[in-house]
Scaffold this active site. Structure first.
Site, PDB file in Angstrom:
ATOM      1  CE  LYS A 121      -9.876   4.395  -1.361  1.00 10.53           C
ATOM      2  NZ  LYS A 121      -8.714   4.008  -0.574  1.00 10.53           N
ATOM      3  CE1 TYR A 181     -10.096  -4.973   3.520  1.00  7.67           C
ATOM      4  CE2 TYR A 181     -12.380  -4.254   3.584  1.00  7.67           C
ATOM      5  CZ  TYR A 181     -11.035  -3.973   3.685  1.00  7.67           C
ATOM      6  OH  TYR A 181     -10.627  -2.681   3.959  1.00  7.67           O
ATOM      7  CG  HIS A 194      -1.384  -3.557   6.916  1.00  2.16           C
ATOM      8  ND1 HIS A 194      -2.562  -4.144   7.316  1.00  2.16           N
ATOM      9  CD2 HIS A 194      -0.591  -3.554   8.012  1.00  2.16           C
ATOM     10  CE1 HIS A 194      -2.488  -4.477   8.588  1.00  2.16           C
ATOM     11  NE2 HIS A 194      -1.306  -4.117   9.039  1.00  2.16           N
ATOM     12  N   PRO A 233     -18.097   2.079   4.531  1.00  2.00           N
ATOM     13  CG  PRO A 233     -18.281   1.114   6.645  1.00  2.00           C
ATOM     14  CD  PRO A 233     -19.085   1.764   5.573  1.00  2.00           C
ATOM     15  CE1 TYR A 283      -8.921  -1.509   1.353  1.00  4.38           C
ATOM     16  CE2 TYR A 283      -6.584  -1.201   1.795  1.00  4.38           C
ATOM     17  CZ  TYR A 283      -7.868  -1.501   2.231  1.00  4.38           C
ATOM     18  OH  TYR A 283      -8.086  -1.786   3.560  1.00  4.38           O
TER      19      TYR A 283
END
Ligand code: RFL
Ligand code: PHB
Length: 390
Positions: free
Chosen positions: A297, A201, A72, A293, A385
């Site tokens: 990580k 998200y 991704h 979460p 990220y």
């Protein structure tokens, strides 16, 4: 019985450390309190940083991950009816993450361990760590009703947040830092195609939602829920209806629903125990720290801890050098705290906080709008990220 490194816990941290040690010719034995089936039945993480992928390759278990993992190059943030893409790849020089379930990582590691013949004891009860301040630590445990003692050079505490290793460190030698969030995540796994090619998200006034996946035919969805809620109160129809409400119209229209194959609630918490070493006991992964979460990580931090601990143990056994062991805690914690910061920030950015008040809500709004308007802010998110360097 005797081994060089006693590993407590057969989660990803323990199995990965065990595999690296075995390949380096360092004896190790893994003690796990549950059955292999139970360990594989826990549905958890889904996103791997490049550093974790590299380490799994080094451990010789990367083949299926490379064949089946989904690369991704971006994530999406859904807000106020629209979608905003964070171009991880474009913002951070060609970097990406790999979506591959923790269950599959664990399965690959378990198969590799079985093939290597390295010993594991599942259903090991009442493990107790002893003598970590001296030269000869040991672990006492019971297996099938029989008391056993495992003598070793070092103990690796990879036994997760509720394990015994952290608890066996005297309280005066440990400092803990904690934040408990006033909500949890209700997760559903279903054999339906993901709603979108990338993770979404969603920040919504009814609460946060996340659209993730395990493969092109298996999806993982989460809803922010209160701590009082129970899984039984969330039949599938209610879950899907609530998810649709929290998504932008395009995602809501594209969502494919189906029967859940797993459903669970996890509370959100930030936690760090310092130091991560006490004498000959070394803590790694969730045994030493927990992140909410939201930033994906937890598993990745377990991998970076294992990287540092494996390198340190290798230097000890190959070259008799202990600088790595002595620096382990400080090195690992430096990376841990950065991931704690990022996970806390992502959680604050995207969730509904019942007690934040009008000022807090306005600041959250400004934070989101700043992110959408500023390439610099997006680069900060993207850099964290995809994973900070080891
Ligand atoms: P684990 O996986 O908890 O494994 C610890 C093992 O130790 C065993 N154990 C004992 N064994 C012997 N004796 C005892 N006394 C023992 N006590 C415990 C346990 O049975 C278990 O098998 O810890 P480890 O290896 O440190 O791995 C950590 C990860 O599991 C965790 O950080 C992640 O799952 C967190 N996480 C995520 N991390 C990511 O990097 N990316 C994600 O996308 C992501 N999503 C998530 C997550 C965690 C979640 N939950 C359920 C908290 C999503 C969720 C919903
Ligand atoms: C997951 O797929 O379980 C997942 C993905 C991203 C997160 C958390 C969990 O931030």
């Amino acid at each position: 019985m005797r081994t060089q490194v006693a590993i407590i816990g057969a989660g990803p941290a323990g199995l990965l450390l065990g595999q690296l040690l075995t390949r380096a010719g360092i004896d190790n034995l893994i003690l796990e309190q549950r059955t292999p089936e139970y360990v594989l039945g826990r549905i958890r993480a889904g996103v791997l940083e490049q550093g974790a992928v590299d380490l799994l390759d080094e451990a010789g278990v990367g083949a299926r991950l490379h064949a089946e993992g989904l690369v991704h190059g971006g994530i999406e943030i859904s807000w106020a009816g629209g979608r905003h893409r964070i171009d991880l790849n474009g913002l951070i020089g060609g970097k990406h993450v790999v979506v591959y379930g923790q269950t599959e990582v664990t399965r690959d590691l378990m198969e590799a361990r079985a093939a290597s013949g390295a010993p594991s004891v599942y259903e090991a009860e009442d493990a107790r760590v002893q003598g970590i301040d001296g030269e000869r630590p040991s672990v006492r445990y019971r297996h099938r009703g029989e008391a056993r003692t495992l003598e070793c050079d070092f103990v690796a505490g990879c036994d997760g947040f509720h394990g015994v290793c952290r608890q066996s460190v005297p309280a005066s030698s440990l400092r803990t830092y904690e934040r408990v969030y006033p909500f949890g995540w209700l997760g559903v796994l279903a054999d339906v195609p993901p709603v979108s090619a990338e993770l979404i998200y969603a920040s919504h006034e009814r609460g946060f939602a996340l659209c993730s996946m395990r493969s092109r035919t298996r999806s993982r969805y989460y809803l922010q829920c209160t701590l009082a809620e129970r899984v039984e109160e969330w039949p599938d129809e209610r879950f899907w209806a609530e998810l649709v409400r929290r998504l932008d119209p395009r995602a809501a229209a594209d969502l494919v629903t189906g029967p859940s194959i797993e459903k669970s609630i996890a509370p959100l918490r930030s936690f760090v125990a310092e130091p991560m070493r006490c004498g000959r006991l070394f803590l790694a992964g969730d045994a030493a720290h927990i992140v909410p979460p939201t930033g994906a990580k937890g598993l990745n931090l377990a991998a970076s801890d294992v990287r540092y601990l494996f390198d340190a143990l290798l230097a000890h056994y190959r070259h008799g050098r202990d600088e790595g062991l002595n620096a382990y805690s400080e090195r690992a914690l430096r990376r841990v705290w950065k991931a704690e910061r990022f996970s806390w920030w992502m959680t604050l950015l995207l969730h509904r906080f019942p007690d934040h008040g009008p000022f807090g809500d306005k600041i959250q709004l400004a934070e989101l709008q700043y992110l959408f308007d500023s390439r610099a802010a997006q680069a900060v998110l993207a850099e964290n990220y995809v994973g900070l360097p080891y």
